[in-house]
Write a protein that holds these residues in place. Structure first.
Motif, PDB file in Angstrom:
ATOM      1  N   SER A 522     -64.186 -29.214  54.352  1.00  0.00           N
ATOM      2  CA  SER A 522     -63.928 -29.199  55.799  1.00  0.00           C
ATOM      3  C   SER A 522     -62.562 -29.798  56.107  1.00  0.00           C
ATOM      4  N   ILE A 523     -62.213 -30.908  55.420  1.00  0.00           N
ATOM      5  CA  ILE A 523     -60.898 -31.521  55.637  1.00  0.00           C
ATOM      6  C   ILE A 523     -59.793 -30.568  55.189  1.00  0.00           C
ATOM      7  N   ALA A 524     -59.967 -29.937  54.016  1.00  0.00           N
ATOM      8  CA  ALA A 524     -58.956 -29.004  53.513  1.00  0.00           C
ATOM      9  C   ALA A 524     -58.809 -27.797  54.429  1.00  0.00           C
ATOM     10  N   SER A 525     -59.907 -27.354  55.051  1.00  0.00           N
ATOM     11  CA  SER A 525     -59.831 -26.210  55.965  1.00  0.00           C
ATOM     12  C   SER A 525     -58.979 -26.513  57.185  1.00  0.00           C
ATOM     13  N   VAL A 526     -58.918 -27.788  57.566  1.00  0.00           N
ATOM     14  CA  VAL A 526     -58.113 -28.188  58.723  1.00  0.00           C
ATOM     15  C   VAL A 526     -56.684 -28.522  58.317  1.00  0.00           C
ATOM     16  N   VAL A 527     -56.522 -29.294  57.233  1.00  0.00           N
ATOM     17  CA  VAL A 527     -55.201 -29.769  56.830  1.00  0.00           C
ATOM     18  C   VAL A 527     -54.416 -28.696  56.079  1.00  0.00           C
ATOM     19  N   ALA A 528     -55.089 -28.021  55.140  1.00  0.00           N
ATOM     20  CA  ALA A 528     -54.422 -26.997  54.313  1.00  0.00           C
ATOM     21  C   ALA A 528     -55.315 -25.771  54.227  1.00  0.00           C
ATOM     22  N   PRO A 529     -55.395 -24.974  55.283  1.00  0.00           N
ATOM     23  CA  PRO A 529     -56.339 -23.847  55.299  1.00  0.00           C
ATOM     24  C   PRO A 529     -56.041 -22.785  54.250  1.00  0.00           C
ATOM     25  N   LYS A 530     -54.778 -22.616  53.855  1.00  0.00           N
ATOM     26  CA  LYS A 530     -54.462 -21.589  52.864  1.00  0.00           C
ATOM     27  C   LYS A 530     -55.062 -21.918  51.497  1.00  0.00           C
ATOM     28  N   VAL A 531     -55.235 -23.208  51.214  1.00  0.00           N
ATOM     29  CA  VAL A 531     -55.814 -23.613  49.932  1.00  0.00           C
ATOM     30  C   VAL A 531     -57.233 -23.084  49.789  1.00  0.00           C
ATOM     31  N   MET A 532     -57.960 -23.031  50.898  1.00  0.00           N
ATOM     32  CA  MET A 532     -59.354 -22.584  50.856  1.00  0.00           C
ATOM     33  C   MET A 532     -59.470 -21.078  50.636  1.00  0.00           C
ATOM     34  N   LEU A 533     -58.360 -20.353  50.752  1.00  0.00           N
ATOM     35  CA  LEU A 533     -58.396 -18.902  50.542  1.00  0.00           C
ATOM     36  C   LEU A 533     -58.212 -18.518  49.080  1.00  0.00           C
ATOM     37  N   ALA A 534     -57.824 -19.452  48.236  1.00  0.00           N
ATOM     38  CA  ALA A 534     -57.584 -19.150  46.824  1.00  0.00           C
ATOM     39  C   ALA A 534     -58.897 -18.883  46.106  1.00  0.00           C
ATOM     40  N   PRO A 535     -58.889 -18.013  45.075  1.00  0.00           N
ATOM     41  CA  PRO A 535     -60.098 -17.795  44.269  1.00  0.00           C
ATOM     42  C   PRO A 535     -60.553 -19.095  43.609  1.00  0.00           C
ATOM     43  N   LEU A 536     -61.847 -19.184  43.325  1.00  0.00           N
ATOM     44  CA  LEU A 536     -62.402 -20.430  42.797  1.00  0.00           C
ATOM     45  C   LEU A 536     -61.780 -20.822  41.464  1.00  0.00           C
ATOM     46  N   SER A 537     -61.370 -19.856  40.651  1.00  0.00           N
ATOM     47  CA  SER A 537     -60.801 -20.171  39.338  1.00  0.00           C
ATOM     48  C   SER A 537     -59.289 -20.361  39.375  1.00  0.00           C
ATOM     49  N   GLN A 538     -58.677 -20.237  40.520  1.00  0.00           N
ATOM     50  CA  GLN A 538     -57.232 -20.354  40.638  1.00  0.00           C
ATOM     51  C   GLN A 538     -56.793 -21.802  40.445  1.00  0.00           C
ATOM     52  N   PRO A 539     -55.907 -22.094  39.469  1.00  0.00           N
ATOM     53  CA  PRO A 539     -55.388 -23.457  39.314  1.00  0.00           C
ATOM     54  C   PRO A 539     -54.483 -23.820  40.492  1.00  0.00           C
ATOM     55  N   LEU A 540     -54.694 -25.007  41.038  1.00  0.00           N
ATOM     56  CA  LEU A 540     -53.905 -25.460  42.182  1.00  0.00           C
ATOM     57  C   LEU A 540     -53.259 -26.794  41.852  1.00  0.00           C
ATOM     58  N   PRO A 541     -51.930 -26.881  41.960  1.00  0.00           N
ATOM     59  CA  PRO A 541     -51.292 -28.202  41.832  1.00  0.00           C
ATOM     60  C   PRO A 541     -51.593 -29.035  43.084  1.00  0.00           C
ATOM     61  N   ILE A 542     -51.971 -30.259  42.870  1.00  0.00           N
ATOM     62  CA  ILE A 542     -52.387 -31.111  43.974  1.00  0.00           C
ATOM     63  C   ILE A 542     -51.810 -32.510  43.765  1.00  0.00           C
ATOM     64  N   HIS A 543     -51.486 -33.195  44.823  1.00  0.00           N
ATOM     65  CA  HIS A 543     -50.890 -34.528  44.722  1.00  0.00           C
ATOM     66  C   HIS A 543     -51.894 -35.513  44.120  1.00  0.00           C
ATOM     67  N   PRO A 544     -51.418 -36.489  43.319  1.00  0.00           N
ATOM     68  CA  PRO A 544     -52.340 -37.468  42.720  1.00  0.00           C
ATOM     69  C   PRO A 544     -53.184 -38.215  43.744  1.00  0.00           C
ATOM     70  N   PHE A 545     -52.659 -38.415  44.964  1.00  0.00           N
ATOM     71  CA  PHE A 545     -53.459 -39.104  45.970  1.00  0.00           C
ATOM     72  C   PHE A 545     -54.796 -38.392  46.213  1.00  0.00           C
TER      73      PHE A 545
END
Length: 658
Positions: A522-545
């Protein structure tokens, strides 16, 4: 009108209970084993059955020899003659009551227009009561018989282990061995043979088992283990002085209606002259006001006054400590005049001053070794979690796996120290709250996790919290602080990921991780909605925080579950009472078991195993377990528990956490 049928049933039940207690001592009881008693005849008729005829005969003769009997306690005025006389008096009262009911029924039949009993449900009441009493007495005899049979089997096994099968079945020393064993069990190992004296450890264990066997019904389960392990015994005169010196005062509104005691604990049943129904409500329960605006003291006020008198007492303050708890003998009433009751009334339980929770110095070498091993293992699993978060990073993978170059490994250290820092913040929250209420905490024992690095720590209480409010604040402070910090790091990590231009040094996680938690999704859908559109197996670089915050969020959420000695279990007990907490703990454990078998979440599977093994038991009692904490704190825990459940529940289209 006299009494309703329901009240007469209660009177009969109460008289039968008194009749039973007159013949029994403690929770297990004692037989009035005169040669003509019904129980003795019933048991002796079963002596000559089975292949172990001689063995059973020896043990039972030791137990139920005429005029001797056996008793599991050594209370004042507890001789067989006194108990038999008291039992006969109460039994006579019960029989007289049944005869009186029968006579009244006959008068009612003679004059059908006038009912002797209110409620109009007195038809054949006498016959029903007689059948009920007969059934209760028969059931009690069966319980006694089964307990004696159990004692016989236990004695047989113990004697065989100590003296060998041959010595037991032969004449000679077999009978004396049984005598010594029973005397040891019933009287604390007072053997006349000095060569068979046990060590201090065995004596302490036998005394503890004797106290557990004799645990009275009024002693709550949360306090009974502390009473059983009490290092000292209190004289009856001191228990009596508690009543006479602390309760006997004209300016004290609280009254002691009755009291009872053993050598390690006492109960004082209390009441206010005019107790208000809401005397339990309100955070501090300082006072409650009547319709005329005059303040009436609450149970809590009176208990605090008694405690202050105890602290100022020159002698009792060094011997006694008091607890305000719910009446353990209370049962809900469903009388037609009052469909429900507000809850169990309060009682004051007194223990020796020396009774305390386990201290750090009392921990065994095994416990300390396990704690050290768990700490080292937690460091390893946390570092493994940090490494795994970089496993899909191309730069990291090529250097470490293909080129055998460990130079990029320090890239994982921010995640490693970040997860440990959130766990430390969690514990600091506990320490700050505990210091506020002057409650001692034990050394935290970290728990390893292969999925999120660490499940947090086990933080034992080393002193009794003064109230449910103190217990609530201590328990909730840790997960509250760590959960807020984790959510901040998750939001910050998503924002920093979106605004970053280089991802070479970022952890890389599959997009499915965003859907592993409903709250995170839910937080990602608001802050970074495009991230939620990626396929489940898609590798995503993400900040260490984000990686650090995700681990902290899961750690805080699972600790808020209302189970046993978890932070959530302590908070639940403080919010809604021990009875409700035990029920919720059982239901949550059943839910975890079902969820673990489904295989939906490895976090829940491993966490459930740790909880079942070490944290499912209820926690130590608070000094005041009667006073509620108030609606503000209750709503706070309900809100945090809801957030925790959202954090553990999967986002639509995803699996469980991790």
């Amino acid at each position: 009108k006299l009494l309703s049928s329901n009240k007469i049933y209660k009177i009969v039940q109460r008289l039968h209970d008194r009749e039973t207690k007159a013949r029994m001592v403690g929770v297990e009881g004692a037989l009035l084993a005169s040669g003509t008693s019904a129980e003795s005849q019933t048991i002796e008729s079963n002596i000559n059955r089975g292949s172990e005829e001689k063995t059973t005969n020896k043990v039972l003769k030791t137990i139920i020899s005429p005029g001797r009997g056996f008793m599991l306690g050594d209370y004042e005025n507890n001789s067989l003659e006194r108990k038999k006389e008291e039992s006969e008096i109460i039994s006579g009262l019960l029989n007289s009551l049944l005869e009186a009911v029968a006579i009244l029924e006959e008068e009612k039949d003679a004059n059908s227009t006038v009912s002797s009993f209110s409620g109009g449900d007195s038809s054949k009441l006498a016959s029903k009561l007689k059948a009920k009493v007969a059934d209760l007495r028969l059931r009690n005899e069966e319980i006694i018989r089964r307990k004696v049979d159990t004692l016989v089997l236990t004695s047989n096994k113990a004697v065989k282990n100590q003296t060998g099968n041959n010595d037991f079945t032969k004449g000679g020393n077999g009978s004396s061995s049984i005598d010594d064993l029973i005397r040891s069990s019933m009287q604390g190992n007072k053997s006349s043979n000095s060569t068979q004296e046990k060590g201090d450890k065995r004596k302490k264990y036998e005394k503890m088992m004797k106290r557990l066997i004799e645990t009275p019904e009024w002693l709550p389960v949360s306090i009974a283990p502390f009473a059983a392990t009490s290092p000292v015994e209190i004289a009856a005169s001191d228990w009596k002085r508690v009543k006479t010196d602390l309760f006997s005062s004209e300016d004290l509104e609280l009254r002691c209606s009755s009291w009872d005691y053993t050598d390690v604990a006492a109960v004082y049943r209390i009441k206010l002259p005019k107790r208000r129904p809401n005397s339990r409500e309100g955070g501090s329960l300082d006072s409650s006001s009547d319709a005329e605006g005059q303040n009436k003291p609450s149970i809590t006020d009176a208990f605090n006054e008694i405690r202050s008198r105890l602290e100022s007492h020159h002698d009792l303050s060094k011997k006694i400590q008091l607890f305000l708890v719910d009446d353990n003998e209370w049962k809900p009433s469903f009388d037609t005049a009052r469909v429900y009751e507000l809850g169990p009334p309060p009682v004051i339980i007194a223990l020796a001053k020396e009774v305390t929770p386990e201290q750090e110095s009392e921990r065994t070498l095994t416990a300390k070794s396990l704690a050290a091993f768990s700490t080292i293992l937690t460091l390893f699993t946390t570092f493994a979690y940090a490494l795994s978060s970089y496993a899909l990073n191309p730069t990291f993978f090529n250097s470490v796996v293909r080129e055998n170059d460990i130079t990029p490994v320090p890239m994982c250290l921010p995640v490693f120290f970040g997860v440990l820092s959130l766990s430390a913040i969690h514990e600091i929250g506990h320490l700050v709250a505990a210091k506020k209420y002057d409650v001692k905490l034990g050394s935290p024992v970290p728990l390893p996790s292969l999925q999120v690095g660490t499940f947090g720590s086990i933080t034992p209480l080393r002193s009794f919290p003064p109230s449910r409010t103190a217990l609530f604040d201590i328990a909730i402070s840790g997960p509250l602080v760590s959960m807020l910090a984790s959510l901040v790091m998750i939001v910050s990590g998503l924002n920093l990921t979106i605004g970053s231009e280089s991802f070479a040094h970022f952890p890389v996680l599959p997009a499915a991780i965003m859907r592993s938690s409903f709250l995170v999704g839910s937080i990602a859908s608001v802050v970074a909605p495009k991230v939620m559109l990626a396929p489940l197996s898609q590798p995503l670089p993400i900040h260490p925080f984000f990686v650090i915050g995700l681990a902290g969020l899961i750690m805080s959420a699972i600790n808020l579950l209302p189970i046993g000695r978890l932070d959530g279990g302590r908070t639940c007990m403080a919010s809604w009472g021990r009875r409700a907490a035990n029920t919720l703990s059982l239901l949550t454990l059943l839910g975890l078991t079902f969820h673990s078998f489904s295989g939906a979440s490895l976090v829940i599977l491993f966490w459930g195993a740790i909880v079942v093994l070490s944290q499912r038991q209820p926690d130590i009692p608070a000094v005041d377990e009667f006073t509620n904490i108030g609606s503000v704190r209750e709503n706070c825990y309900a809100a945090l528990l809801t957030i925790a459940l959202f954090a553990l529940a999967p986002f639509p289209g995803g699996g469980g956490p991790m």
